[in-house]
Design an enzyme around this catalytic site. Structure first.
Site, PDB file in Angstrom:
ATOM      1  N   THR A 184      -0.483 -13.201 -13.681  1.00 41.63           N
ATOM      2  CA  THR A 184       0.368 -13.969 -12.998  1.00 41.63           C
ATOM      3  C   THR A 184      -0.673 -14.350 -11.895  1.00 41.63           C
ATOM      4  O   THR A 184      -1.842 -13.928 -11.641  1.00 41.63           O
ATOM      5  CB  THR A 184       1.429 -13.238 -12.261  1.00 41.63           C
ATOM      6  OG1 THR A 184       0.791 -12.288 -11.684  1.00 41.63           O
ATOM      7  CG2 THR A 184       2.501 -12.836 -13.453  1.00 41.63           C
ATOM      8  N   GLU A 328       5.952 -14.492 -17.543  1.00 38.07           N
ATOM      9  CA  GLU A 328       6.736 -13.369 -17.971  1.00 38.07           C
ATOM     10  C   GLU A 328       7.458 -13.757 -19.285  1.00 38.07           C
ATOM     11  O   GLU A 328       8.021 -12.700 -19.962  1.00 38.07           O
ATOM     12  CB  GLU A 328       7.185 -12.476 -16.831  1.00 38.07           C
ATOM     13  CG  GLU A 328       6.465 -12.059 -15.832  1.00 38.07           C
ATOM     14  CD  GLU A 328       6.126 -12.711 -14.688  1.00 38.07           C
ATOM     15  OE1 GLU A 328       5.980 -13.914 -14.851  1.00 38.07           O
ATOM     16  OE2 GLU A 328       5.677 -12.184 -13.694  1.00 38.07           O
ATOM     17  N   LYS A 436      17.493 -18.940   4.389  1.00 36.66           N
ATOM     18  CA  LYS A 436      18.606 -18.240   4.780  1.00 36.66           C
ATOM     19  C   LYS A 436      19.085 -18.759   6.082  1.00 36.66           C
ATOM     20  O   LYS A 436      18.357 -18.117   7.468  1.00 36.66           O
ATOM     21  CB  LYS A 436      18.626 -16.624   4.465  1.00 36.66           C
ATOM     22  CG  LYS A 436      18.334 -16.232   2.991  1.00 36.66           C
ATOM     23  CD  LYS A 436      18.764 -14.921   2.891  1.00 36.66           C
ATOM     24  CE  LYS A 436      18.487 -14.589   1.338  1.00 36.66           C
ATOM     25  NZ  LYS A 436      17.574 -13.704   0.780  1.00 36.66           N
ATOM     26  N   TRP A 441      22.647 -20.276   1.967  1.00 35.36           N
ATOM     27  CA  TRP A 441      21.132 -20.236   1.344  1.00 35.36           C
ATOM     28  C   TRP A 441      20.954 -21.906   1.044  1.00 35.36           C
ATOM     29  O   TRP A 441      21.821 -22.425   0.621  1.00 35.36           O
ATOM     30  CB  TRP A 441      21.152 -19.700  -0.042  1.00 35.36           C
ATOM     31  CG  TRP A 441      21.194 -18.244  -0.057  1.00 35.36           C
ATOM     32  CD1 TRP A 441      21.313 -17.425   0.988  1.00 35.36           C
ATOM     33  CD2 TRP A 441      20.993 -17.208  -1.057  1.00 35.36           C
ATOM     34  NE1 TRP A 441      21.254 -16.018   0.766  1.00 35.36           N
ATOM     35  CE2 TRP A 441      21.135 -15.926  -0.682  1.00 35.36           C
ATOM     36  CE3 TRP A 441      20.732 -17.585  -2.482  1.00 35.36           C
ATOM     37  CZ2 TRP A 441      20.606 -14.959  -1.291  1.00 35.36           C
ATOM     38  CZ3 TRP A 441      20.757 -16.515  -3.316  1.00 35.36           C
ATOM     39  CH2 TRP A 441      20.820 -15.208  -2.795  1.00 35.36           C
TER      40      TRP A 441
END
Ligand code: ADP
Length: 573
Positions: A184, A328, A436, A441
């Site tokens: 990653t 992943e 937030k 959100w």
């Protein structure tokens, strides 16, 4: 009762052998690092895969050994993909843009025994070499004539394979044997190794070959702009050979002009890459007044597909399909295929659909859960943490002791999303990027999309800035199209006009360059660092709501100016 079918392993060699027997005459074209074009057939490629396999074995590479490749998308890297994995070793592709520290870390962590690299990366490899504990052999991906003088002893790839037999007795082994690895990008913490297996790769190549996934056809000429070090170029080196398509590799030419020239010369119909690549190419063709004579489809993923790209390419007759995934997941989880008759509709009706990430591939399960771990309904409005599972999703990182799955066996993607009744996924944000504000959100992707649809905006990014009353409020940061002299306040108003009030950015800042990470995505960690001393307008001394683009200039530390990153452009200066 068990089925009575053969126990036949899903090995990558099956793709290679299928390509050879079914499409031996199909072409693979590469823009060479040395300059010029290289062209050969699948059959020629196969012979060299066999030669490379012999060479690897002769130098002592065994099953389970990690072999590193730091290279551009080329026919040589294609050969290595197959040769390394099909002798049972592990092809560890390395992103040269990881930076020396991370590159050193991943090579040592993987324990690579051989390092193949393109000449472009020689200075980096020379600098890394003294710190590489396990690498015993260095091979330059070129021929003897182009092998540059170097501080390290490195043989040329062409010499390495020369004279080796053009056939190879490929071994059989368990389909769960590791085939390739990819780290990653390490935007937060150290990079982590994802170890693919033959089975996970073959399954991913098969499902992405569906018409409702990548949807490339035999008649397509496929150009993976996405690098082979970015999750195996989204598996195109496997799926294209499975489907028998002509493959075109761009080598180091990833700028708009080089890509355009190659697309036109090779009659590319289908290309894949991250949004920044598509934005650059669009800027190039618009700037030059050109259009595409063959390109028809693009598969775009890695970050959200902005409206600007869909509209921009639509004008040139190119259809954009979005994919979502991650390292992943091998990497593709969803693709946004179009329903029958979709392109009969006017563009304004198509856009809201195309902005979504699409539906899950076969064998990808998705669910969304709340902060408390409650499984949320797929109703298109409840938004939560996106979790996945499937045969091409990792269960652990390489040599990493932490359990990463939920107790019931799902992988948390780190993305926040909604899923509707039809299974349509909409990524709102990365959990670490979402803003937030007052218990709500706010999606940074929505604001960025709104900003990008302004003609003067070349690149846009939104970060949350601390706010004592609301917790966080959005700050919009834009990079302007070269030569554009738009008023930032007018851009801000343009953005607000498209959004509900809660999502209105509190301010806009113009920078010379929005920093991009190793895979061409906006590097928000860097932006947060750049703006760490920035104060939102209504919190500045004396209050007020001034949102002048120059307000933060003085707050940027002088040494950062030298680092080549921002900077904040003062209008008129
Ligand atoms: P990195 O960004 O660290 O290089 P990946 O390439 O694996 O790692 O990135 C995976 C992430 O990229 C996803 O979790 C998601 O946040 C983002 N991403 C990928 N495709 C899309 C898309 N189509 N829309 C929005 N976000 C996307």
């Amino acid at each position: 009762m068990q089925g009575l079918m053969m126990d036949y392993p899903l090995l990558i060699k099956g793709i290679m052998q299928h390509a050879l027997r079914t499409f031996p005459e199909q072409e693979v074209v590469t823009r060479l690092v040395e300059g010029g074009i290289h062209r050969y057939t699948y059959a020629d490629s196969y012979k060299r895969m066999c030669q490379a396999a012999h060479a690897l074995q002769d130098m002592g590479v065994k099953k389970g050994d990690r072999v590193a490749v730091m290279g551009w998308n080329t026919h040589r890297q294609l050969e290595l993909y197959y040769a390394i994995s099909c002798i049972g070793a592990i092809c560890h592709t390395i992103n040269p843009r990881l930076g020396p520290e991370n590159a050193n870390y991943v090579i040592n962590h993987a324990g690579d025994s051989v390092l193949f690299y393109d000449t472009t990366f020689q200075p980096l490899v020379e600098a890394l070499a003294p710190g590489l504990k396990t690498v015993k052999k260095y091979i330059v991906l070129t021929d003897a004539a182009n092998n540059p003088k170097s501080k390290i002893k490195a043989e040329a790839y062409e010499e390495m394979i020369a004279g080796k037999p053009e056939a190879f007795d490929w071994p059989d082994f368990d389909e769960n044997t590791a085939s390739a690895m990819c780290y990653t990008s390490g935007t937060t913490g150290k990079p982590k190794g994802v170890l693919y297996s033959h089975r996970s790769t073959v399954i991913q190549a098969m499902v992405t070959s569906l018409p409702t996934s990548f949807g490339a056809e035999l008649s397509d000429v496929v150009l993976p702009v996405v690098p082979m070090f970015h999750v195996n170029a989204w598996n195109v080196p496997y799926s294209a050979l499975m489907g028998g398509m002509k493959l075109v590799f761009p080598g180091p030419g990833l700028d708009g002009a080089s890509l355009y020239e190659l697309m036109e010369a090779e009659k590319v119909t289908y290309a894949l890459g991250v949004p920044t690549v598509w934005l650059n190419l669009l800027n190039y063709i618009e700037g030059e007044g050109k259009t595409f004579s063959s390109l028809k489809y693009s598969l775009i993923g890695g970050s959200a597909l902005p409206e600007k790209i869909i509209r921009g390419y639509d004008k040139h007759g190119v259809r954009c399909r979005q994919g979502w995934g991650m390292t992943e997941m091998s990497p593709t989880g969803t693709t946004n295929f179009e329903p029958v008759g979709f392109y009969d509709q006017p563009i304004d009706e198509r856009i809201p659909y195309q902005l979504k990430q699409g539906k899950a591939l076969p064998y990808v399960d998705m669910r969304i859960v709340s902060d408390e771990g409650k499984i949320l309904p797929h109703d298109g409005s409840e938004s939560g943490h996106l979790q996945v599972r499937g045969p091409s999703v990792l269960k652990a990182y390489y040599n990493h002791d932490k359990d990463i799955l939920t107790p019931d066996g799902w992988f948390d993607t780190g993305d926040v999303a909604t899923i509707d009744e039809t299974g349509m996924l909409l990524i709102t944000d990365r959990a670490k990027d979402v803003i937030k504000s007052g218990g709500e959100w706010i999606s940074t992707i929505d604001i960025e999309n709104a900003a990008l649809s302004h003609e003067a905006v070349a690149q846009a990014a939104v970060i949350g800035m601390p706010h004592p009353k609301w917790d966080e409020r959005p700050l919009l940061i834009v990079e302007l199209v070269p030569g554009a002299d738009a008023d930032p306040q007018q851009i801000l108003q343009f953005v607000k006009d498209q959004l509900s009030k809660i999502s209105w950015p509190d301010d806009i800042q113009v920078v010379d360059e929005i920093p991009l990470g190793a895979t061409g995505k906006v590097l928000k960690t860097k932006l947060r660092e750049m703006f760490k001393d920035y104060v939102l307008p209504d919190l500045r001394e004396g209050g007020g709501t001034t949102t002048s683009a120059s307000a933060a200039v003085t707050e940027v530390e002088p040494d950062k100016k030298k680092s080549g990153f921002p900077f904040l452009r003062r209008k008129g200066k």
